[in-house]
Design a protein around this motif. Structure first.
Motif, PDB file in Angstrom:
ATOM      1  N   ILE A 117      43.036-100.707  30.103  1.00 27.02           N
ATOM      2  CA  ILE A 117      42.265-101.161  30.538  1.00 27.02           C
ATOM      3  C   ILE A 117      41.884-101.724  29.472  1.00 27.02           C
ATOM      4  O   ILE A 117      41.628-102.049  28.504  1.00 27.02           O
ATOM      5  CB  ILE A 117      40.815-100.353  30.465  1.00 27.02           C
ATOM      6  N   SER A 119      40.191-105.742  29.473  1.00 29.04           N
ATOM      7  CA  SER A 119      38.763-107.060  30.266  1.00 29.04           C
ATOM      8  C   SER A 119      37.833-108.140  29.453  1.00 29.04           C
ATOM      9  O   SER A 119      37.005-108.265  29.760  1.00 29.04           O
ATOM     10  CB  SER A 119      37.901-106.280  30.841  1.00 29.04           C
ATOM     11  N   GLU A 131      41.007-111.996  32.701  1.00 32.59           N
ATOM     12  CA  GLU A 131      42.370-111.091  32.669  1.00 32.59           C
ATOM     13  C   GLU A 131      41.633-109.317  33.255  1.00 32.59           C
ATOM     14  O   GLU A 131      41.246-108.868  31.876  1.00 32.59           O
ATOM     15  CB  GLU A 131      43.497-110.914  31.933  1.00 32.59           C
ATOM     16  N   THR A 132      41.386-109.574  34.003  1.00 34.83           N
ATOM     17  CA  THR A 132      41.078-107.958  34.646  1.00 34.83           C
ATOM     18  C   THR A 132      43.085-106.940  34.647  1.00 34.83           C
ATOM     19  O   THR A 132      43.045-107.246  35.701  1.00 34.83           O
ATOM     20  CB  THR A 132      40.830-107.363  35.432  1.00 34.83           C
ATOM     21  N   SER A 165      44.419-111.758  37.537  1.00 40.64           N
ATOM     22  CA  SER A 165      43.525-113.412  36.488  1.00 40.64           C
ATOM     23  C   SER A 165      41.787-113.905  37.222  1.00 40.64           C
ATOM     24  O   SER A 165      42.681-114.127  38.824  1.00 40.64           O
ATOM     25  CB  SER A 165      44.339-114.143  36.256  1.00 40.64           C
ATOM     26  N   SER A 221      33.094-111.761  34.583  1.00 39.23           N
ATOM     27  CA  SER A 221      32.474-110.774  34.010  1.00 39.23           C
ATOM     28  C   SER A 221      32.129-110.278  36.231  1.00 39.23           C
ATOM     29  O   SER A 221      32.645-108.645  36.397  1.00 39.23           O
ATOM     30  CB  SER A 221      30.650-110.335  34.323  1.00 39.23           C
ATOM     31  N   HIS A 236      35.478-108.495  37.073  1.00 40.41           N
ATOM     32  CA  HIS A 236      35.854-107.388  36.319  1.00 40.41           C
ATOM     33  C   HIS A 236      35.411-106.322  37.462  1.00 40.41           C
ATOM     34  O   HIS A 236      36.563-105.547  37.587  1.00 40.41           O
ATOM     35  CB  HIS A 236      35.917-107.655  34.797  1.00 40.41           C
ATOM     36  N   THR A 237      34.976-106.685  38.119  1.00 38.39           N
ATOM     37  CA  THR A 237      33.542-105.751  37.983  1.00 38.39           C
ATOM     38  C   THR A 237      34.523-105.145  39.881  1.00 38.39           C
ATOM     39  O   THR A 237      34.754-104.009  40.107  1.00 38.39           O
ATOM     40  CB  THR A 237      32.595-106.011  38.545  1.00 38.39           C
ATOM     41  N   VAL A 270      38.498-104.168  39.117  1.00 39.38           N
ATOM     42  CA  VAL A 270      38.489-102.959  37.671  1.00 39.38           C
ATOM     43  C   VAL A 270      38.807-101.912  38.415  1.00 39.38           C
ATOM     44  O   VAL A 270      40.478-100.680  37.424  1.00 39.38           O
ATOM     45  CB  VAL A 270      37.685-102.947  35.969  1.00 39.38           C
ATOM     46  N   ALA A 277      31.810-109.203  29.909  1.00 42.61           N
ATOM     47  CA  ALA A 277      32.893-108.861  30.807  1.00 42.61           C
ATOM     48  C   ALA A 277      33.780-107.572  30.006  1.00 42.61           C
ATOM     49  O   ALA A 277      34.406-106.559  30.676  1.00 42.61           O
ATOM     50  CB  ALA A 277      33.760-109.550  30.674  1.00 42.61           C
ATOM     51  N   GLY A 305      34.824-102.696  31.661  1.00 44.44           N
ATOM     52  CA  GLY A 305      35.761-102.341  31.585  1.00 44.44           C
ATOM     53  C   GLY A 305      36.295-101.038  30.458  1.00 44.44           C
ATOM     54  O   GLY A 305      35.785 -99.752  30.751  1.00 44.44           O
TER      55      GLY A 305
END
Length: 343
Positions: free
Chosen positions: A16, A18, A22-23, A40, A57, A60-61, A64, A96, A100
């Motif tokens: 993982i 983050s 990029e996630t 991205s 952030s 990512h939430t 992910v 961020a 992750g």
């Protein structure tokens, strides 16, 4: 908790990543890459000319869980098949990273599998293992990213000696700043490269290599300032700026010293292999120059594919395997760190 844990020979590891915009999620079995997924937020970030931490952030939430699920599906596996979870804990944007890291900790806990804490920079160094599954230290590594620039002696999977590094800006940071000066959109590095391909490297910008230094040292602050001053002087004279020539000349001054010193270091140390990692290693001029110089010196070059030079989870999983084999398991009290040592 894992005192009697028995290591598997070819563990399935979910990575993982983050740390920035990029996630990413990836799955490896041993050194074999089974899948790699990257979402991205760069298109959204481009509206603001750079990475906005809050936007990163939130992205990512949002992504992910989807990234991890897709990586497993692409690998033809399910969550129950995972033997360990590797995650970037630093360095990077704190908010961020926490997204992750929180996801990885919860997943490792629910599956009762080891959690592997990965230094993002170590991930870039481990990307070479994705290209050559038989790669073994020792060798010399060129690290060139947005936050770090160094030439390293990789003595073992866990031991690194910094042979030389930048004293100020990193190469990737300099590319981004020069891109802004030239009015190029985010992300700067790839756009500088594309512009440079149309220009001639005829402007005498100062080399990034610091001369007369007791130890190998690079400096990108002076080079960046020289480019800014050159563009400003052209503007003050009312002349037409040849942006392509500026980009090509800057690129040469920024990259040639890195290539030269990397190859020289390998020859001096008597190793037969050179690797490279970090976002700047996706640069076509660097890749061709390093390939040519290694060939001339009789060195074997292991270059990750471009997609594994920029931020991705495959490299995180690859470094996770190193940590797994060392039984270096993290606890659930693992926290994110915006800044951590280079190696």
């Amino acid at each position: 908790m894992y005192g009697n844990f028995k290591l598997k020979e070819n563990p399935v590891i979910l990575g993982i990543e983050s740390s920035c915009d990029e996630t990413a999620a990836a799955v490896i079995r041993g050194r074999t890459l089974l899948s790699s997924v990257i979402f991205s937020s760069a298109p959204e970030q481009a509206k603001y000319g750079g990475v906005v931490p809050e936007i990163a952030s939130r992205a990512h939430t949002d992504f992910v869980d989807e990234a991890a699920a897709k990586a497993l599906a692409d690998a033809g596996l399910e969550y129950r098949n995972i033997d360990a979870v590797a995650v970037t804990y630093g360095a990077g944007l704190l908010g961020a990273l926490l997204v992750g890291l929180s996801f990885a900790k919860a997943l490792a806990y629910s599956l009762n599998v080891p959690l592997l804490a990965v230094n993002h920079i170590r991930g870039h160094l481990a990307a070479a293992y994705l290209t050559d599954g038989q790669l073994r230290p020792p060798y010399v590594t060129l690290l060139a990213s947005g936050g770090h620039t160094a030439v390293l002696h990789t003595k073992s999977y866990t031991q690194f000696e910094v042979l030389g590094a930048t004293s100020d800006d990193a190469a990737g940071e300099a590319f981004d700043k020069v891109a802004r000066v030239l009015g190029l959109p985010y992300p700067g590095g790839p756009n500088v490269q594309r512009l440079a391909e149309r220009g001639r490297a005829e402007i005498a910008f100062p080399s990034a290599l610091v001369k007369n230094s007791a130890k190998m040292q690079f400096s990108y602050s002076g080079l960046k300032t020289s480019v800014i001053n050159y563009c400003h002087n052209i503007s003050q004279k009312g002349a037409q700026l040849n942006a392509a020539d500026v980009a090509a000349s800057f690129q040469r001054a920024a990259i040639d010293p890195l290539v030269k010193k990397t190859v020289e270091s390998a020859v001096k140390l008597g190793v037969d292999t050179v690797t490279a990692g970090g976002g700047v290693v996706a640069n076509a001029y660097l890749r061709s120059s390093l390939t040519d110089e290694c060939r001339r010196a009789g060195l074997r070059l292991v270059l990750p594919e471009k997609i594994y030079c920029t931020d991705n989870a495959a490299m995180i999983a690859a470094e996770g395997l190193v940590q797994y084999e060392q039984r270096n398991f993290a606890g659930l009290d693992l926290n994110a760190a915006a800044h951590i040592p280079l190696v």
